[in-house]
Design a protein around this motif. Structure first.
Motif, PDB file in Angstrom:
ATOM      1  N   UNK A 179      38.051  47.744  45.736  1.00  0.00           N
ATOM      2  CA  UNK A 179      36.707  47.223  45.897  1.00  0.00           C
ATOM      3  C   UNK A 179      36.571  45.766  45.461  1.00  0.00           C
ATOM      4  N   UNK A 180      37.219  45.406  44.358  1.00  0.00           N
ATOM      5  CA  UNK A 180      36.986  44.067  43.825  1.00  0.00           C
ATOM      6  C   UNK A 180      37.472  42.981  44.782  1.00  0.00           C
ATOM      7  N   UNK A 181      38.484  43.280  45.594  1.00  0.00           N
ATOM      8  CA  UNK A 181      38.993  42.282  46.526  1.00  0.00           C
ATOM      9  C   UNK A 181      38.034  42.072  47.694  1.00  0.00           C
ATOM     10  N   UNK A 182      37.218  43.084  47.952  1.00  0.00           N
ATOM     11  CA  UNK A 182      36.370  43.054  49.127  1.00  0.00           C
ATOM     12  C   UNK A 182      34.915  42.717  48.815  1.00  0.00           C
ATOM     13  N   UNK A 183      34.541  42.762  47.535  1.00  0.00           N
ATOM     14  CA  UNK A 183      33.137  42.713  47.176  1.00  0.00           C
ATOM     15  C   UNK A 183      32.776  41.439  46.428  1.00  0.00           C
ATOM     16  N   UNK A 184      32.062  40.530  47.054  1.00  0.00           N
ATOM     17  CA  UNK A 184      31.678  39.280  46.385  1.00  0.00           C
ATOM     18  C   UNK A 184      30.775  39.499  45.176  1.00  0.00           C
ATOM     19  N   UNK A 185      30.000  40.594  45.148  1.00  0.00           N
ATOM     20  CA  UNK A 185      29.119  40.845  44.004  1.00  0.00           C
ATOM     21  C   UNK A 185      29.936  41.093  42.747  1.00  0.00           C
ATOM     22  N   UNK A 186      31.008  41.865  42.860  1.00  0.00           N
ATOM     23  CA  UNK A 186      31.878  42.120  41.717  1.00  0.00           C
ATOM     24  C   UNK A 186      32.638  40.853  41.338  1.00  0.00           C
ATOM     25  N   UNK A 187      33.060  40.104  42.340  1.00  0.00           N
ATOM     26  CA  UNK A 187      33.741  38.836  42.052  1.00  0.00           C
ATOM     27  C   UNK A 187      32.812  37.871  41.317  1.00  0.00           C
ATOM     28  N   UNK A 188      31.538  37.866  41.690  1.00  0.00           N
ATOM     29  CA  UNK A 188      30.566  37.041  40.971  1.00  0.00           C
ATOM     30  C   UNK A 188      30.419  37.527  39.538  1.00  0.00           C
ATOM     31  N   UNK A 189      30.486  38.850  39.344  1.00  0.00           N
ATOM     32  CA  UNK A 189      30.437  39.387  37.984  1.00  0.00           C
ATOM     33  C   UNK A 189      31.641  38.952  37.169  1.00  0.00           C
ATOM     34  N   UNK A 190      32.821  38.978  37.776  1.00  0.00           N
ATOM     35  CA  UNK A 190      34.017  38.497  37.087  1.00  0.00           C
ATOM     36  C   UNK A 190      33.859  37.028  36.708  1.00  0.00           C
ATOM     37  N   UNK A 191      33.302  36.245  37.625  1.00  0.00           N
ATOM     38  CA  UNK A 191      33.085  34.823  37.332  1.00  0.00           C
ATOM     39  C   UNK A 191      32.187  34.645  36.116  1.00  0.00           C
ATOM     40  N   UNK A 192      31.131  35.436  36.025  1.00  0.00           N
ATOM     41  CA  UNK A 192      30.209  35.312  34.891  1.00  0.00           C
ATOM     42  C   UNK A 192      30.876  35.727  33.586  1.00  0.00           C
ATOM     43  N   UNK A 193      31.664  36.818  33.617  1.00  0.00           N
ATOM     44  CA  UNK A 193      32.357  37.243  32.393  1.00  0.00           C
ATOM     45  C   UNK A 193      33.353  36.182  31.927  1.00  0.00           C
ATOM     46  N   UNK A 194      33.918  35.430  32.867  1.00  0.00           N
ATOM     47  CA  UNK A 194      34.958  34.456  32.509  1.00  0.00           C
ATOM     48  C   UNK A 194      34.391  33.077  32.195  1.00  0.00           C
ATOM     49  N   UNK A 195      33.088  32.873  32.343  1.00  0.00           N
ATOM     50  CA  UNK A 195      32.498  31.557  32.057  1.00  0.00           C
ATOM     51  C   UNK A 195      31.531  31.666  30.881  1.00  0.00           C
ATOM     52  N   UNK A 196      30.246  31.672  31.157  1.00  0.00           N
ATOM     53  CA  UNK A 196      29.287  31.656  30.048  1.00  0.00           C
ATOM     54  C   UNK A 196      29.283  32.947  29.246  1.00  0.00           C
ATOM     55  N   UNK A 197      29.756  34.067  29.824  1.00  0.00           N
ATOM     56  CA  UNK A 197      29.772  35.327  29.101  1.00  0.00           C
ATOM     57  C   UNK A 197      31.148  35.670  28.526  1.00  0.00           C
ATOM     58  N   UNK A 198      32.048  34.715  28.541  1.00  0.00           N
ATOM     59  CA  UNK A 198      33.397  34.973  28.022  1.00  0.00           C
ATOM     60  C   UNK A 198      33.387  35.352  26.542  1.00  0.00           C
ATOM     61  N   UNK A 199      32.598  34.674  25.671  1.00  0.00           N
ATOM     62  CA  UNK A 199      32.550  35.114  24.268  1.00  0.00           C
ATOM     63  C   UNK A 199      32.092  36.564  24.126  1.00  0.00           C
ATOM     64  N   UNK A 200      31.147  36.978  24.966  1.00  0.00           N
ATOM     65  CA  UNK A 200      30.688  38.367  24.916  1.00  0.00           C
ATOM     66  C   UNK A 200      31.793  39.321  25.346  1.00  0.00           C
ATOM     67  N   UNK A 201      32.585  38.919  26.346  1.00  0.00           N
ATOM     68  CA  UNK A 201      33.698  39.748  26.799  1.00  0.00           C
ATOM     69  C   UNK A 201      34.713  39.933  25.671  1.00  0.00           C
ATOM     70  N   UNK A 202      35.045  38.842  24.988  1.00  0.00           N
ATOM     71  CA  UNK A 202      36.023  38.920  23.898  1.00  0.00           C
ATOM     72  C   UNK A 202      35.504  39.764  22.742  1.00  0.00           C
ATOM     73  N   UNK A 203      34.234  39.562  22.387  1.00  0.00           N
ATOM     74  CA  UNK A 203      33.642  40.353  21.306  1.00  0.00           C
ATOM     75  C   UNK A 203      33.589  41.831  21.684  1.00  0.00           C
ATOM     76  N   UNK A 204      33.268  42.103  22.948  1.00  0.00           N
ATOM     77  CA  UNK A 204      33.214  43.496  23.410  1.00  0.00           C
ATOM     78  C   UNK A 204      34.578  44.154  23.303  1.00  0.00           C
ATOM     79  N   UNK A 205      35.613  43.419  23.688  1.00  0.00           N
ATOM     80  CA  UNK A 205      36.960  43.979  23.622  1.00  0.00           C
ATOM     81  C   UNK A 205      37.349  44.294  22.182  1.00  0.00           C
ATOM     82  N   UNK A 206      37.117  43.330  21.287  1.00  0.00           N
ATOM     83  CA  UNK A 206      37.493  43.549  19.884  1.00  0.00           C
ATOM     84  C   UNK A 206      36.735  44.728  19.289  1.00  0.00           C
ATOM     85  N   UNK A 207      35.426  44.786  19.532  1.00  0.00           N
ATOM     86  CA  UNK A 207      34.637  45.901  19.004  1.00  0.00           C
ATOM     87  C   UNK A 207      35.088  47.233  19.600  1.00  0.00           C
ATOM     88  N   UNK A 208      35.433  47.220  20.882  1.00  0.00           N
ATOM     89  CA  UNK A 208      35.843  48.450  21.555  1.00  0.00           C
ATOM     90  C   UNK A 208      37.129  49.010  20.964  1.00  0.00           C
TER      91      UNK A 208
END
Length: 532
Positions: free
Chosen positions: A142-171
């Protein structure tokens, strides 16, 4: 003379026949084992990983091994289960890189900078359940075909990257208590991470403005339906990671059953309401969440929620593909038995932090949600922790200078910094000194040995105090109320606006009643409650 010649030829023919048989057997074996090439490539990477001489080389080989697993997951006829033992062996070998240093490493990890990566730690890139789960194979497609998910990946890797890292550590700290419930129902680890990352960033004690709380943000009514809520001791079990995970796993099992195992619609139900999701699913005849008509029937929050969860799950499975280096966190469960009274705040100070992390306060709170950071816990209290946290406590918090410093900081009273040096003028007490005395601080809390005493000063002669002149009160003349003659076309509202009057006060003074406040042209009214 013929026999000797035949004797010489026969061994050669025998050797040729044997070689032909071996080759034929090998070819047949290859045909019978379509996994031979896959296993050969994986074994080759395993050998190279074990012989790697630098961190950069190790990461490159790890990435190649991950890509090989992903390729197998997508290839027809490739049994990924046969590759996993080799993958695990390589993971165990690379989990203790004692002779390697990161290119940016500035030294080894001592007791103050512990990173526990030894033992049977789950690989960061893909666990067995995640790779074998059909739903994660759906993520791959799905991720290769779906621009909505790709846009989500872009957000996690830019302004939401600190949240992604914190989420991983807490998890990582929560995984041992939360993951078993998902695995027991066939739900993937990556899906659990995606939900936690979007719902709470892995912070157990968060709450929303609408009343959802806990790591998985259960609303009160939904929580009660799945056995969550007040337990009689004043604790809301929606904050409990293990219990909330069991409730979420049951919830998703129900949604999968009624929504034909559709990930997107199940996530939409979790965020936007199961009733809405089921109605949309039934009305559309089971069409995809990404169908334009189906998609439009969900609120904007849900349309954002679904691809963001899937994007986080995808990054959890494939971090290196996007240049993501998650922090290495000790996730092996352990317990801490307190040797003396303390609090989470004090423990956080003396335990320190592993390099690249923010310390253990969040981990202590997440793993022991019933306690507040400033609650003093008695000796003998048993806390959930990890092996690294347990070592940090034993080394730094039971005795020694670090433990003393932490206790000193926790018992420091900011009020004791105030000192009393005497009144500003002899024989008088300043207002500030009086306030300090009323508050019970200052000289009373200052050690007598360190108190600053006032200098002896000769008292000046008393000053003559001039008596103030008697005050003459002026009598105020009663204000004269102005009159206004109503003109043609006037209304009480227009008159009130013209003379800056309060409409109700003006109406009351003239005996007029709502709603009309009727005034007659030529009549006079009192301008009471008016500035003009």
């Amino acid at each position: 003379m013929v026999r000797p010649a035949m004797l010489l030829v026969s061994p050669m023919l025998a050797i040729a026949l044997v070689m032909s048989l071996v080759t034929t057997t090998a070819v047949a074996a290859d045909r019978k084992d379509p996994m031979a090439e896959w296993k050969g490539r994986m074994t080759g990477l395993d050998t190279r990983i074990k012989a790697a001489q630098s961190e950069a080389e190790l990461h490159e080989l790890q990435g190649q091994m991950d890509q090989l697993l992903q390729a197998c997951a997508q290839a027809r006829g490739c049994d990924i289960a046969q590759l996993l033992p080799i993958y695990r062996a390589a993971s165990a070998a690379r989990s203790n890189p004692v002779s390697m240093k990161d290119d940016n490493d500035d030294g080894g990890d001592g007791p103050d900078e512990m990173i526990d990566v030894a033992g049977d730690k789950t690989p960061q890139q893909a666990t067995a359940d995640a790779l074998l789960d059909e739903r994660n194979r759906h993520f791959l497609d799905m991720v290769k075909m779906n621009p909505a998910v790709q846009a989500g990946i872009r957000r996690w890797l830019t302004d939401m990257r600190p949240s992604l890292m914190a989420s991983y550590e807490n998890f990582q700290y929560l995984k041992s208590s939360m993951l078993p419930a998902f695995q027991s129902r066939g739900l993937s680890e990556a899906l659990l991470f995606g939900i936690i990352a979007k719902e709470s960033n892995g912070k157990v004690h968060v709450g929303s403005r609408v009343g959802a709380v806990g790591p998985l943000q259960f609303m009160p009514a939904t929580g009660r339906r799945f056995g969550l809520g007040q337990d009689g001791s004043g604790f809301d079990t929606r904050y409990d990671p293990k219990m909330s995970s069991a409730a979420a796993a049951e919830y998703f099992s129900e949604r999968y059953a009624e929504l034909n195992n559709n990930i997107e619609l199940s996530l939409a139900a979790y965020n936007g309401g199961e009733g809405r999701a089921l109605r949309v699913y039934q009305a559309s005849g089971g069409r995809s969440f990404w169908d334009a008509d189906v998609y439009a029937q969900f609120p904007a929050e849900t349309r954002d929620y679904v691809p963001m969860v899937i994007a986080a799950a995808w990054l959890y499975l494939h971090p290196r593909e996007y240049g993501v280096r998650f922090p290495r966190v000790s996730d092996r469960p352990a317990q801490i038995k307190l040797e003396k009274p303390t609090s989470f705040n004090e423990m956080t100070i003396c335990m320190g932090n592993a390099r690249g992390t923010d310390g253990y306060l969040r981990a202590l709170r997440n793993m022991n949600p019933r306690y507040s950071p400033d609650t003093w816990l008695s000796a003998g209290t048993v806390l959930n922790a990890t092996t690294a946290m347990s070592r940090a406590y034993s080394w730094n918090c039971t005795s020694g200078r670090r433990a003393e410093l932490a206790h000193e900081l926790m018992t420091a009273d900011a009020r004791s910094a105030l000192v009393r040096i005497g009144p500003l003028e002899p024989g008088a007490t300043s207002a500030a000194s009086a306030q300090i005395e009323q508050a019970g601080i200052g000289a009373a809390t200052q050690d007598p040995a360190t108190r600053i005493q006032p200098l002896a000063v000769a008292a000046p002669p008393p000053k003559a105090i001039a008596k103030p002149a008697p005050r003459v009160e002026k009598k105020e003349k009663p204000k004269r109320v102005k009159q206004y003659r109503v003109a043609k076309g006037d209304t009480l509202g227009r008159i009130a606006d013209k003379h800056d009057c309060d409409l109700k006060a003006l109406a009351k003074a003239n005996g007029l009643h709502a709603p009309g406040y009727v005034v007659k042209p030529g009549s006079s009214i009192k301008l009471e409650g008016c500035d003009n």
